[in-house]
Every structure is written in C-alpha cells, then in structure tokens.
Design a protein around this motif. Structure first.
Motif, PDB file in Angstrom:
ATOM      1  N   CYS A 190     -54.025  83.231  91.563  1.00  0.00           N
ATOM      2  CA  CYS A 190     -54.782  84.372  92.051  1.00  0.00           C
ATOM      3  C   CYS A 190     -54.046  84.984  93.241  1.00  0.00           C
ATOM      4  N   ALA A 191     -54.011  86.302  93.309  1.00  0.00           N
ATOM      5  CA  ALA A 191     -53.299  86.987  94.392  1.00  0.00           C
ATOM      6  C   ALA A 191     -54.285  87.761  95.265  1.00  0.00           C
ATOM      7  N   ARG A 192     -54.126  87.576  96.564  1.00  0.00           N
ATOM      8  CA  ARG A 192     -54.922  88.342  97.528  1.00  0.00           C
ATOM      9  C   ARG A 192     -53.970  89.279  98.250  1.00  0.00           C
ATOM     10  N   ILE A 193     -54.123  90.573  98.011  1.00  0.00           N
ATOM     11  CA  ILE A 193     -53.232  91.551  98.616  1.00  0.00           C
ATOM     12  C   ILE A 193     -53.933  92.202  99.805  1.00  0.00           C
ATOM     13  N   SER A 194     -53.260  92.207 100.936  1.00  0.00           N
ATOM     14  CA  SER A 194     -53.860  92.717 102.168  1.00  0.00           C
ATOM     15  C   SER A 194     -53.059  93.881 102.731  1.00  0.00           C
ATOM     16  N   TYR A 195     -53.787  94.816 103.320  1.00  0.00           N
ATOM     17  CA  TYR A 195     -53.169  95.958 103.990  1.00  0.00           C
ATOM     18  C   TYR A 195     -54.031  96.230 105.221  1.00  0.00           C
ATOM     19  N   PHE A 196     -53.479  95.928 106.375  1.00  0.00           N
ATOM     20  CA  PHE A 196     -54.291  95.934 107.585  1.00  0.00           C
ATOM     21  C   PHE A 196     -54.401  97.339 108.178  1.00  0.00           C
ATOM     22  N   ASP A 197     -55.414  98.047 107.699  1.00  0.00           N
ATOM     23  CA  ASP A 197     -55.727  99.386 108.173  1.00  0.00           C
ATOM     24  C   ASP A 197     -57.246  99.531 108.113  1.00  0.00           C
ATOM     25  N   SER A 198     -57.889  99.360 109.247  1.00  0.00           N
ATOM     26  CA  SER A 198     -59.347  99.357 109.277  1.00  0.00           C
ATOM     27  C   SER A 198     -59.936 100.715 108.905  1.00  0.00           C
ATOM     28  N   HIS A 199     -59.281 101.797 109.319  1.00  0.00           N
ATOM     29  CA  HIS A 199     -59.793 103.134 108.976  1.00  0.00           C
ATOM     30  C   HIS A 199     -59.774 103.344 107.463  1.00  0.00           C
ATOM     31  N   LEU A 200     -58.704 102.924 106.831  1.00  0.00           N
ATOM     32  CA  LEU A 200     -58.571 103.081 105.388  1.00  0.00           C
ATOM     33  C   LEU A 200     -59.648 102.291 104.652  1.00  0.00           C
ATOM     34  N   SER A 201     -59.927 101.092 105.121  1.00  0.00           N
ATOM     35  CA  SER A 201     -60.956 100.275 104.467  1.00  0.00           C
ATOM     36  C   SER A 201     -62.332 100.904 104.629  1.00  0.00           C
ATOM     37  N   ARG A 202     -62.578 101.535 105.786  1.00  0.00           N
ATOM     38  CA  ARG A 202     -63.866 102.198 106.002  1.00  0.00           C
ATOM     39  C   ARG A 202     -64.031 103.392 105.060  1.00  0.00           C
ATOM     40  N   VAL A 203     -62.949 104.145 104.878  1.00  0.00           N
ATOM     41  CA  VAL A 203     -62.998 105.304 103.985  1.00  0.00           C
ATOM     42  C   VAL A 203     -63.284 104.854 102.551  1.00  0.00           C
ATOM     43  N   ILE A 204     -62.588 103.823 102.089  1.00  0.00           N
ATOM     44  CA  ILE A 204     -62.751 103.338 100.720  1.00  0.00           C
ATOM     45  C   ILE A 204     -64.157 102.806 100.487  1.00  0.00           C
ATOM     46  N   LEU A 205     -64.653 102.008 101.412  1.00  0.00           N
ATOM     47  CA  LEU A 205     -65.989 101.436 101.266  1.00  0.00           C
ATOM     48  C   LEU A 205     -67.063 102.515 101.324  1.00  0.00           C
ATOM     49  N   SER A 206     -66.876 103.503 102.209  1.00  0.00           N
ATOM     50  CA  SER A 206     -67.852 104.583 102.333  1.00  0.00           C
ATOM     51  C   SER A 206     -67.865 105.454 101.079  1.00  0.00           C
ATOM     52  N   PHE A 207     -66.670 105.762 100.542  1.00  0.00           N
ATOM     53  CA  PHE A 207     -66.598 106.561  99.322  1.00  0.00           C
ATOM     54  C   PHE A 207     -67.298 105.838  98.178  1.00  0.00           C
ATOM     55  N   ALA A 208     -67.023 104.551  98.023  1.00  0.00           N
ATOM     56  CA  ALA A 208     -67.637 103.770  96.945  1.00  0.00           C
ATOM     57  C   ALA A 208     -69.149 103.766  97.062  1.00  0.00           C
ATOM     58  N   LYS A 209     -69.644 103.550  98.264  1.00  0.00           N
ATOM     59  CA  LYS A 209     -71.099 103.516  98.490  1.00  0.00           C
ATOM     60  C   LYS A 209     -71.740 104.852  98.150  1.00  0.00           C
ATOM     61  N   ASN A 210     -71.150 105.939  98.640  1.00  0.00           N
ATOM     62  CA  ASN A 210     -71.743 107.257  98.417  1.00  0.00           C
ATOM     63  C   ASN A 210     -71.576 107.736  96.974  1.00  0.00           C
ATOM     64  N   PHE A 211     -70.480 107.332  96.316  1.00  0.00           N
ATOM     65  CA  PHE A 211     -70.298 107.708  94.916  1.00  0.00           C
ATOM     66  C   PHE A 211     -71.349 107.036  94.042  1.00  0.00           C
ATOM     67  N   ILE A 212     -71.608 105.771  94.301  1.00  0.00           N
ATOM     68  CA  ILE A 212     -72.619 105.040  93.528  1.00  0.00           C
ATOM     69  C   ILE A 212     -73.989 105.692  93.712  1.00  0.00           C
ATOM     70  N   ARG A 213     -74.272 106.168  94.909  1.00  0.00           N
ATOM     71  CA  ARG A 213     -75.569 106.781  95.180  1.00  0.00           C
ATOM     72  C   ARG A 213     -75.786 108.072  94.387  1.00  0.00           C
ATOM     73  N   LEU A 214     -74.719 108.680  93.923  1.00  0.00           N
ATOM     74  CA  LEU A 214     -74.856 109.877  93.097  1.00  0.00           C
ATOM     75  C   LEU A 214     -75.554 109.567  91.776  1.00  0.00           C
ATOM     76  N   TYR A 215     -75.548 108.310  91.365  1.00  0.00           N
ATOM     77  CA  TYR A 215     -76.140 107.892  90.089  1.00  0.00           C
ATOM     78  C   TYR A 215     -77.423 107.078  90.275  1.00  0.00           C
ATOM     79  N   ILE A 216     -77.895 107.029  91.478  1.00  0.00           N
ATOM     80  CA  ILE A 216     -79.133 106.273  91.743  1.00  0.00           C
ATOM     81  C   ILE A 216     -80.329 107.225  91.764  1.00  0.00           C
TER      82      ILE A 216
END
Length: 216
Positions: A190-216
């Motif tokens: 199993c591979a765990r790939i990391s990229y240490f950029d906190s802003h980028l992770s916030r953008v990705i997580l926020s986009f995923a959360k809000n995109f899912i809400r479009l179908y709720i």
C-alpha cells in the motif's frame, strides 16, 4: 410395465448410472428413479462412474456460469464506454474525480494532502489530476510504502516508482510483520502519497464537501 422399468432402473443404477441418465433413458422422472433405486448398494466402480459424471456436470455448470458472467461484464463495459464518450475530459472533470477520490481515501485533516491506496493506477491518476488542476511541484511528493515481510523491498520500490513515475529517492518504506501464513497473491503493498500543502488540502476538502451537497 412399471415393474420392467423399475428392474431396468435398479440394474442401471448398480452399473453406476446417474439418476438423470436413468430418467432420460427410461423416460421416467428423477424422483421416481430415486425412490426405486435408493436401496441399491454401489460398488467402487459404480461410485467412481457417478462421481466422474458429477464432476463433469459441475465443470460444465461452472463454464456456463463463467461465460454468462463474461457476457454481463462485456455488456457493462460497452454501456460504461458509451457514457464515457459523452464526457468532456478537462479540468472540471479532473477536479470532481480528484476531490471525490480524496474524500474517500484521503486524509481528512487540513494540514496537508495524504492519499493512500494499494492500486498503483489510482495513485498515478491522483497525481496526474492533482497536477492538471493545481500548480504543484512533483519533487515535493513523498511516498511511504507499507509492505509485508513477504515483500521484496527493492523489487517493490522499483515497481511502485515505475508505476507512479516518481524517483525512488522520494520513497520511504515501512515493513510490517504479516499476520497471515501465506502471502496475498497479487498484493503489491500500500502506498501513502503525501504533499505538504495545508491550503491545497483545505481547497480539496471544501470542494468535495460542497459538491456532495449539490446532490443532497
């Protein structure tokens, strides 16, 4: 007439004929054959013949089921390809696929990106989509391989390095003792790939959360 058929059924059963064979040969139901011949003692030769027939029948049944499954898979593949042909592959589809993958398999904290999977193709696709959507430096990726003690460390590093197109210098390895007596065939670790950029992770997580809400 039934007496004659019964005697023939008993004789055939004693010779190792199956209930189905006797039913077909004499034109009577299998339940009747079973009732008439349930007392028949089978010798080794008769038992072997019946077992051989049973194995052949199971094999034919397996082949039929396998073919039906393949037919279903081919049909599903055709339908999936038709759907895929309608999609415009661009940054929009990349960000949706990327964030949904990360929502499922990624680190949910916002202190950096960490994506874990045992499928090299999925890891490679994740890296590529991340690069297509955001400005990233591939040299900043770090990969930690989680391997079992039955894996060859050097061989696994070469395999994963080639598969996801990152140099071995960006890899580290964590070896763990297997709790299984036998190795998992085909399992590459199993591979765990990391990229240490906190802003980028916030953008990705926020986009995923809000995109899912479009179908709720």
């Amino acid at each position: 007439m039934k007496k004659v058929e019964k005697e023939k059924a008993i004789k055939l059963r004693g010779l190792g004929y199956s209930l189905g064979e006797i039913s077909k040969k004499l034109g009577i139901s299998k339940s009747t054959v079973s009732l008439w011949t349930k007392h028949v003692l089978l010798d080794v030769k008769a038992k072997n013949r019946i077992e051989t027939l049973a194995k052949a029948s199971r094999s034919r049944g397996h082949d039929i089921l396998h073919k039906k499954k393949l037919d279903r898979l081919i049909l599903a593949e055709k339908e999936a390809n038709k759907l895929l042909e309608k999609i415009i592959i661009d940054k929009n589809t990349a960000i949706i696929a990327l964030t949904m993958m990360y929502r499922c398999e990624g680190l949910k904290k916002d202190n950096g990106i960490a994506f874990t999977n045992s499928d090299p193709e999925l890891i490679k696709a994740f890296i590529r989509m991340l690069g297509e959507v955001f400005k990233i430096d591939k040299k900043r990726f770090q990969v930690c391989l989680h391997l079992h003690d039955y894996h060859d460390k050097s061989e696994s590093l070469d395999l994963w390095s080639d598969a996801i197109n990152l140099p071995r210098g960006q890899f580290s390895v964590y070896m763990k003792k297997s709790e299984h007596k036998y190795s998992h065939e085909g399992y590459k670790g199993c591979a765990r790939i990391s990229y240490f950029d906190s802003h980028l992770s916030r953008v990705i997580l926020s986009f995923a959360k809000n995109f899912i809400r479009l179908y709720i």
